[in-house]
Design an enzyme around this catalytic site. Structure first.
Site, mmCIF file in Angstrom:
data_model
loop_
_atom_site.group_PDB
_atom_site.id
_atom_site.type_symbol
_atom_site.label_atom_id
_atom_site.label_comp_id
_atom_site.label_asym_id
_atom_site.label_seq_id
_atom_site.Cartn_x
_atom_site.Cartn_y
_atom_site.Cartn_z
ATOM 1 N N ASP A 9 0.869 -1.171 0.000
ATOM 2 C CA ASP A 9 0.000 0.000 0.000
ATOM 3 C C ASP A 9 0.909 1.225 0.000
ATOM 4 O O ASP A 9 2.128 1.112 0.123
ATOM 5 C CB ASP A 9 -0.889 -0.034 1.258
ATOM 6 N N ALA A 11 0.117 5.273 1.455
ATOM 7 C CA ALA A 11 0.090 6.082 2.684
ATOM 8 C C ALA A 11 -0.062 5.214 3.931
ATOM 9 O O ALA A 11 -0.953 4.372 4.013
ATOM 10 C CB ALA A 11 -1.043 7.105 2.622
ATOM 11 N N LYS A 50 -10.795 6.796 -2.582
ATOM 12 C CA LYS A 50 -11.220 8.005 -1.869
ATOM 13 C C LYS A 50 -12.666 8.415 -2.176
ATOM 14 O O LYS A 50 -13.359 8.957 -1.323
ATOM 15 C CB LYS A 50 -10.265 9.166 -2.178
ATOM 16 N N ASP A 184 -1.400 -1.316 5.973
ATOM 17 C CA ASP A 184 -1.511 -0.718 7.307
ATOM 18 C C ASP A 184 -2.956 -0.490 7.738
ATOM 19 O O ASP A 184 -3.219 0.233 8.691
ATOM 20 C CB ASP A 184 -0.759 0.615 7.344
#
Length: 265
Positions: A9, A11, A50, A184
């Protein structure tokens, strides 16, 4: 088994300690229409593309109530579109400030290059966002071979496996069980599981941790330990195959997986 590829991934995993850039942009975009949202409300769906994430937030009961109290109507899809465009402008303007590689990434990149392990990414970013972070990451030595957004999978993002499968296909890897998916967020783990990849959850600097490096280092040792244990439990609850404190631990994990079973002690 031999690990053939690692799919990361962005960010919170490889850059942007604490996955701060999207949080700041989400909060500002909603503040611009007079709605306050908490970090917890945002982080529960991190890892989605997003646009889908905006829809998730706007459908939260608290946000719906606040919106109706402020505007006397419920939000529409047009409202989602406007907030998304504002969010995107804010994020694009700030991404350069959040593109520093996380601790351990440089050593991991060197390890993968030395061992000829292919690597790529799947992301909740879109192509325009990626266009900003890719050259900054490249200047720091991080150059993933493939970078997949949901725009390339007909809008199908996490937790579905489509992006991860496309990344593997472009790397010409047929057996997804030889691929590590490193992320994450819970949606990263679910994405990996749905593709039958080996899932790896990162603790420090993760979306689940949600703190900047400065904020985390300001905690006492006991507080840091407690927070790490809490995040470990969240990964365990969804069945992550491996949980690492830091990206610096990834080379040792790959070595361990690659080691013949009879050689393990």
């Amino acid at each position: 088994m031999t690990i053939q590829a690692v799919i990361f991934d962005w960010a919170g995993t490889t850059i942007d300690y604490g996955s701060r850039a999207p949080i700041v942009a989400f909060q500002k975009a909603f503040e611009n229409v007079g709605i306050k949202i908490s970090e917890a409300e945002i982080r529960q769906d991190m890892g989605l593309d997003k646009y889908t994430h905006i829809h998730k937030i706007i459908n939260l009961p608290a946000v719906q109530n606040d919106w109706q109290a402020r505007f006397q109507v419920l939000p529409t899809s047009d409202d989602c579109d406007r907030i998304y465009l504002d969010f995107k402008d804010i994020l694009l303007a700030s991404l350069t400030d959040f593109a520093q590689l996380k601790p351990g990434m440089t050593a991991t990149i060197d390890y993968m290059n030395a061992n000829q392990i292919a690597y790529g990414t799947t992301t909740g970013y879109d192509a325009e966002m990626l266009a900003i972070v890719l050259p900054i990451a490249a200047n720091q030595g991080y150059r993933p071979t493939v970078n997949i957004t949901s725009e390339q999978t007909n809008g199908i993002g996490r937790p579905a496996p489509a992006m991860l499968e496309l990344a593997c296909d472009q790397l010409e890897i047929k057996d997804y069980t030889t691929v590590l998916k490193v992320g994450d967020s819970i949606n990263d783990i679910l994405e990996g599981q749905n593709a039958d990849a080996i899932t790896v959850g990162l603790i420090d600097g993760s979306n689940l941790m949600g703190l900047s490096q400065t904020e985390f280092e300001a905690l006492t040792t006991a507080e840091q330990t407690e927070l790490r244990m809490k995040i470990t439990a969240q990964y365990e609850a969804v069945g992550a195959d491996h949980i690492l404190q830091s990206m610096a631990d990834l080379p040792a994990l790959i070595d361990m997986i690659n080691q013949p079973v009879t050689d393990r002690h």
